[in-house]
Scaffold this motif. Structure first.
Motif, mmCIF file in Angstrom:
data_model
loop_
_atom_site.group_PDB
_atom_site.id
_atom_site.type_symbol
_atom_site.label_atom_id
_atom_site.label_comp_id
_atom_site.label_asym_id
_atom_site.label_seq_id
_atom_site.Cartn_x
_atom_site.Cartn_y
_atom_site.Cartn_z
ATOM 1 N N MET A 226 37.953 34.428 35.813
ATOM 2 C CA MET A 226 37.744 35.082 37.100
ATOM 3 C C MET A 226 36.330 35.638 37.213
ATOM 4 O O MET A 226 35.697 35.567 38.281
ATOM 5 C CB MET A 226 38.750 36.220 37.311
ATOM 6 C CG MET A 226 38.488 37.021 38.588
ATOM 7 S SD MET A 226 39.498 38.507 38.754
ATOM 8 C CE MET A 226 41.072 37.791 39.210
ATOM 9 N N PHE A 227 35.802 36.180 36.113
ATOM 10 C CA PHE A 227 34.522 36.878 36.162
ATOM 11 C C PHE A 227 33.358 36.064 35.613
ATOM 12 O O PHE A 227 32.239 36.550 35.534
ATOM 13 C CB PHE A 227 34.623 38.200 35.396
ATOM 14 C CG PHE A 227 35.600 39.178 36.007
ATOM 15 C CD1 PHE A 227 35.247 39.900 37.130
ATOM 16 C CD2 PHE A 227 36.862 39.344 35.467
ATOM 17 C CE1 PHE A 227 36.139 40.805 37.697
ATOM 18 C CE2 PHE A 227 37.761 40.242 36.024
ATOM 19 C CZ PHE A 227 37.407 40.971 37.146
ATOM 20 N N GLY A 228 33.635 34.836 35.213
ATOM 21 C CA GLY A 228 32.558 33.971 34.749
ATOM 22 C C GLY A 228 32.083 34.255 33.344
ATOM 23 O O GLY A 228 30.917 33.981 33.014
ATOM 24 N N GLY A 229 32.947 34.788 32.502
ATOM 25 C CA GLY A 229 32.567 35.030 31.115
ATOM 26 C C GLY A 229 33.041 36.368 30.608
ATOM 27 O O GLY A 229 33.733 37.121 31.315
ATOM 28 N N LEU A 230 32.698 36.672 29.366
ATOM 29 C CA LEU A 230 33.108 37.902 28.708
ATOM 30 C C LEU A 230 31.908 38.835 28.558
ATOM 31 O O LEU A 230 30.843 38.411 28.102
ATOM 32 C CB LEU A 230 33.702 37.586 27.328
ATOM 33 C CG LEU A 230 35.000 36.773 27.360
ATOM 34 C CD1 LEU A 230 35.365 36.266 25.971
ATOM 35 C CD2 LEU A 230 36.149 37.602 27.943
ATOM 36 N N PRO A 231 32.058 40.111 28.899
ATOM 37 C CA PRO A 231 30.900 41.024 28.954
ATOM 38 C C PRO A 231 30.622 41.782 27.657
ATOM 39 O O PRO A 231 30.023 42.855 27.690
ATOM 40 C CB PRO A 231 31.315 41.990 30.068
ATOM 41 C CG PRO A 231 32.795 42.111 29.898
ATOM 42 C CD PRO A 231 33.261 40.740 29.461
ATOM 43 N N PHE A 280 43.499 44.576 28.822
ATOM 44 C CA PHE A 280 42.301 43.734 28.727
ATOM 45 C C PHE A 280 41.585 43.609 30.070
ATOM 46 O O PHE A 280 40.352 43.547 30.117
ATOM 47 C CB PHE A 280 42.648 42.347 28.183
ATOM 48 C CG PHE A 280 41.428 41.520 27.908
ATOM 49 C CD1 PHE A 280 40.575 41.851 26.865
ATOM 50 C CD2 PHE A 280 41.107 40.431 28.698
ATOM 51 C CE1 PHE A 280 39.414 41.113 26.630
ATOM 52 C CE2 PHE A 280 39.962 39.686 28.467
ATOM 53 C CZ PHE A 280 39.111 40.027 27.418
ATOM 54 N N PHE A 281 42.336 43.615 31.174
ATOM 55 C CA PHE A 281 41.706 43.556 32.492
ATOM 56 C C PHE A 281 40.833 44.786 32.741
ATOM 57 O O PHE A 281 39.857 44.737 33.495
ATOM 58 C CB PHE A 281 42.772 43.425 33.579
ATOM 59 C CG PHE A 281 42.220 43.072 34.939
ATOM 60 C CD1 PHE A 281 41.578 41.868 35.159
ATOM 61 C CD2 PHE A 281 42.342 43.950 36.004
ATOM 62 C CE1 PHE A 281 41.069 41.538 36.419
ATOM 63 C CE2 PHE A 281 41.841 43.632 37.256
ATOM 64 C CZ PHE A 281 41.204 42.422 37.460
ATOM 65 N N HIS A 282 41.162 45.884 32.079
ATOM 66 C CA HIS A 282 40.331 47.085 32.187
ATOM 67 C C HIS A 282 38.943 46.873 31.595
ATOM 68 O O HIS A 282 38.040 47.685 31.842
ATOM 69 C CB HIS A 282 41.011 48.255 31.480
ATOM 70 C CG HIS A 282 42.069 48.930 32.293
ATOM 71 N ND1 HIS A 282 41.934 49.183 33.631
ATOM 72 C CD2 HIS A 282 43.293 49.440 31.927
ATOM 73 C CE1 HIS A 282 43.024 49.805 34.072
ATOM 74 N NE2 HIS A 282 43.851 49.973 33.062
ATOM 75 N N THR A 283 38.767 45.814 30.801
ATOM 76 C CA THR A 283 37.422 45.484 30.305
ATOM 77 C C THR A 283 36.449 45.426 31.475
ATOM 78 O O THR A 283 35.283 45.827 31.358
ATOM 79 C CB THR A 283 37.447 44.129 29.570
ATOM 80 O OG1 THR A 283 38.392 44.205 28.507
ATOM 81 C CG2 THR A 283 36.076 43.771 29.023
ATOM 82 N N TRP A 284 36.922 44.935 32.599
ATOM 83 C CA TRP A 284 36.120 44.902 33.831
ATOM 84 C C TRP A 284 36.500 46.079 34.733
ATOM 85 O O TRP A 284 35.654 46.923 35.025
ATOM 86 C CB TRP A 284 36.347 43.577 34.566
ATOM 87 C CG TRP A 284 35.848 42.383 33.820
ATOM 88 C CD1 TRP A 284 34.577 41.864 33.824
ATOM 89 C CD2 TRP A 284 36.599 41.563 32.909
ATOM 90 N NE1 TRP A 284 34.491 40.777 32.996
ATOM 91 C CE2 TRP A 284 35.722 40.551 32.425
ATOM 92 C CE3 TRP A 284 37.918 41.562 32.463
ATOM 93 C CZ2 TRP A 284 36.131 39.583 31.526
ATOM 94 C CZ3 TRP A 284 38.332 40.596 31.559
ATOM 95 C CH2 TRP A 284 37.446 39.613 31.091
#
Length: 585
Positions: A226-231, A280-284
Motif C-alpha cells: 500500500m505504501f510502496g515499501g518499508l520505512p 504492524f499497520f501502526h508502523t505508518w
C-alpha cells in the motif's frame, strides 16, 4: 538488529542489571557526564505513546540514590509525583569529565505490553516505565548497557548495537520507543523486501511457528504494498505467550501479548493475525502518520487529540482487511468479523450518548477506566472508528467506480505527513478524505464523528450488493446482563432506562429468584421465556447485602444480532464492486 558506526559520545549512559529476578526488581544506573549546573532535574514519564492513559509509572520506583565521582552522596528532593531535583552544589563547579551517578530500582511484576515484568525466565521492560529524562536534554543521545547478564539469557531490542549488550538511542523518544526483552526466548529471522525481521517469542505456546512466520511475512508484504515499501532498516515482533491479550506499537518493533494456548484453533489463530496486522499497520498510521498533538510527546501529562478514531479506528478496519488481502482467510470470514463489530456497537447504549469525536478526546479518562455506567455512556473509538472507516471506504469506492478507496487516503497521508513525520490537523485529515471521495463530507462528519446519529449501513452497503439483517432476541427484554460469581448470578450491566433500572436493580446486585424460583446467570433467559411481554414479574435480589423483592415489567425483545447478507439478484455492477472490495478473484 543493526549496528552504529562512530556514534556521537553520549553524556547519558544507562546500565541495567537484574541480579535477582525472583524479587522482580530492575536495577537502573544513570551516569551523567560533565554536568555543570547547580541543580539536576530528572523526570519519569507518566504514560507511554500508543497507550493513552496516565499510568503513573513512578509508583514503581524505589531506592533512589545519587553520588558524585568519588562516591559521595548528593542530596535530592522530590518536587512532584514524577519529578526529582538533585542539588549538585559543588559538583557543578567540578572540572569537566566529572560524573553524577543516579541509581534506583523499578518493581516489575505486571505483564502487559505497556508495563514491566521480571521473573526467573526473563525481564521485559517498557522505556517510559524505566528511563528518567532531563527536561531540555531529550534530543541528546543515550547509551544503554545490559550488565551482569545470566549465562543463558540473551537481549532483544530494536535499538542499534554498539557492542555486546550495549545499545544506542539517538534521543529520548527513541529510547522510550524501544522496549527490551531479555532472557530465555526464541528468535526467528525472516526477510521481506530485503529488510530483516525477527519474531522473538517468550513463553510456552502451541503455535506452528513456520505458519506464523509465513503469515506474518505475508501481512508485512501486503501492508508494504500500500505504501510502496518499508520505512525501516529492521523490525522486531516481540511475542509474549502467556495469559491476556494486547499489543503496543513502536517505530521499529511491536510487542504482542496472546494466550499461550490460543494459536491452535483456527478462529483464535486468525484473531492473533488480526492483532499482528493491527500493530504492524501502526508502523505508518500513528508512528509516522500522527496527529499534531502527538507530533512531539509531552511525557508529563495527557496529550489530547480528537483523531484517535483515525489513528486507531482506521487501523482496526485495516487489521481485518489485510489478512484478507494476504490470503489468510476468505471474504466469508471477513464478513463474519464485520458482523461481530456491528453487533458490538449496535448493542451498546453508549452509542446514543458519546460521539466518536468525544471518545477520541476523552480516552485519557474513559476508555481505559471502565465503570458500571460505561456501557450506557461510552463507545470505543477503536470499534466505531473501524466501522466509520469501513463506510468511508465504501463511499469512496462507490463515488469513484472503484478507481479510488480509503487506500488512497492512507497513501496521501503518508506522502504529505508520514514520510517527514509532520503532525496533521483535523482539518487537514478531513480535506484529504474529501478530496479522495470527491464530495463534500460535512454532513458525514456532523452525523458520524461529531454527532451520535445511527450509522446508515444499508445506504453504503447497497452499491456492493449487501444489506444488514437484524435479528431480535427470543426472550423479553429486561435490560440486565448477568455473570456467574461464586455460584451466584451477579448483575454485570444495566442498560439505561431499561425495565431493570426502573425497577431499582443495580450492577453488583445478586439475582436470586424470579417469581419465587431460583435463577442463575445461565438459566435467566430460559426462565424469562415462561413470561410474555408486558408481564410484571417479582425479582428477588440482594442489594448491598439486603434482601429485597422488586417488580419488573418485561418489554419487547431488542435487536441482538446483526448480519451482512448478499442481496438477491444483485446487479453486475454490485457484483463487481463487492469483488473489488473483498478481493474476490
Amino acid at each position: 538488529m543493526s549496528s552504529v558506526e562512530n556514534p556521537p559520545n553520549s553524556q547519558f549512559i544507562y546500565r541495567i542489571s537484574i541480579p535477582e529476578p525472583e524479587n522482580h526488581l530492575l536495577h537502573v544506573e544513570l551516569a551523567i557526564a560533565d554536568w555543570q549546573n547547580a541543580t539536576l532535574d530528572l523526570k519519569l514519564p507518566v504514560w507511554t505513546p500508543g497507550s493513552y492513559l496516565v499510568r503513573e509509572y513512578a509508583k514503581h520506583l524505589q531506592d533512589l540514590a545519587v553520588t558524585d565521582a568519588t562516591g559521595k552522596s548528593i542530596p535530592w528532593q522530590k518536587v512532584s509525583k514524577n519529578h526529582w531535583q538533585i542539588n549538585c552544589g559543588e559538583q557543578s563547579s567540578n572540572s569537566k569529565g566529572s560524573v553524577i551517578t543516579v541509581r534506583y530500582r523499578i518493581f516489575c511484576n505486571e505483564l502487559t505490553v505497556r508495563t514491566n515484568h521480571i521473573d526467573s525466565t526473563h525481564a521485559f521492560f517498557t522505556g517510559a516505565a524505566v528511563f528518567m529524562y532531563i527536561p531540555e536534554h531529550q534530543q541528546q543521545p543515550y547509551q544503554v548497557e545490559i550488565i551482569d547478564l545470566k549465562e543463558d539469557w540473551q537481549v532483544a531490542t530494536a535499538l542499534p548495537k554498539l557492542a555486546a549488550n550495549t545499545f544506542y538511542a539517538k534521543d529520548f523518544d527513541t529510547l522510550v520507543d524501544s522496549p527490551f526483552e531479555i532472557g530465555v526466548h526464541q528468535q526467528y529471522e525472516f526477510t521481506v523486501l530485503d529488510k530483516q525481521h525477527r519474531l522473538i517469542v517468550w513463553g510456552q505456546h502451541n503455535a506452528d511457528m513456520q505458519r506464523m512466520i509465513k503469515d506474518t511475512a505475508a501481512i508485512v508484504a501486503t501492508e508494504a504494498q500500500m505504501f510502496g515499501g518499508l520505512p525501516y532498516d529492521h523490525y522486531d515482533f516481540i511475542l509474549h505467550s502467556s495469559n491476556g491479550y494486547g499489543g503496543l506499537e513502536h517505530k521499529d518493533c511491536t510487542v504482542l501479548l496472546y494466550n499461550r494456548l490460543g494459536f491452535h484453533k483456527q478462529e483464535s489463530y486468525l484473531q492473533f493475525m488480526n492483532l499482528v496486522a493491527h500493530e504492524f499497520f501502526h508502523t505508518w498510521n500513528v508512528k509516522r502518520i500522527r496527529p499534531q498533538a502527538l507530533e512531539k510527546f509531552d511525557y508529563d501529562q495527557e496529550n489530547y487529540t480528537s483523531s484517535l478514531w483515525f489513528s486507531e479506528g482506521t487501523t482496526s478496519y485495516y487489521d481485518q482487511i489485510f489478512p484478507l488481502r494476504a490470503g489468510l482467510y476468505d471474504a466469508k470470514h471477513y464478513l463474519k468479523l464485520v458482523n461481530k463489530s456491528i453487533t458490538r456497537l449496535q448493542t451498546s447504549f453508549g452509542r446514543h450518548v458519546q460521539s466518536l469525536y468525544e471518545s477520541s478526546f476523552d480516552t485519557w479518562i474513559k476508555l481505559y477506566r471502565p465503570d458500571p455506567n460505561t456501557h450506557n455512556s461510552q463507545i470505543s473509538y477503536y470499534l466505531k472508528g473501524e466501522l466509520v472507516s469501513m463506510l468511508l471506504d465504501l463511499l469512496i469506492r462507490a463515488q469513484t467506480n472503484n478507481l479510488r478507496s480509503l487506500d488512497r487516503v492512507m497513501q496521501i497521508m503518508w506522502e504529505r505527513f508520514g514520510k517527514n513525520e509532520i503532525g496533521f490537523s483535523e482539518a487537514e485529515l478531513h480535506e484529504v478524505i474529501a478530496s479522495v471521495a470527491g464530495i463534500d463530507l460535512s454532513q458525514f462528519w456532523n452525523d458520524y464523528l461529531y454527532g451520535t446519529k445511527e450509522l446508515d449501513y444499508n445506504y453504503y452497503l447497497e452499491p456492493f450488493g449487501l444489506e444488514l439483517r437484524i435479528a431480535c432476541s427470543d426472550v423479553p427484554f429486561t435490560g440486565m446482563a448477568l455473570k456467574s460469581k461464586n455460584g451466584l448470578a451477579e448483575v454485570e450491566k444495566i442498560e439505561f432506562a431499561s425495565p431493570a433500572q426502573k425497577a431499582g436493580i443495580s450492577t453488583g446486585d445478586i439475582i436470586l429468584a424470579i417469581a419465587d424460583i431460583r435463577v442463575t446467570a445461565e438459566t435467566l433467559n430460559e426462565r424469562l421465556r415462561d413470561f410474555a411481554v408486558g408481564d410484571t414479574i417479582a425479582v428477588t435480589i440482594f442489594h448491598q447485602d439486603l434482601l429485597r423483592t422488586v417488580e419488573l415489567t418485561l418489554q419487547e425483545p431488542v435487536a441482538s444480532q446483526f448480519e451482512l447478507i448478499q442481496i438477491a439478484n444483485a446487479s453486475p455492477n454490485q457484483d463487481v464492486n463487492l469483488r473489488s472490495w473483498l478481493n474476490i478473484k
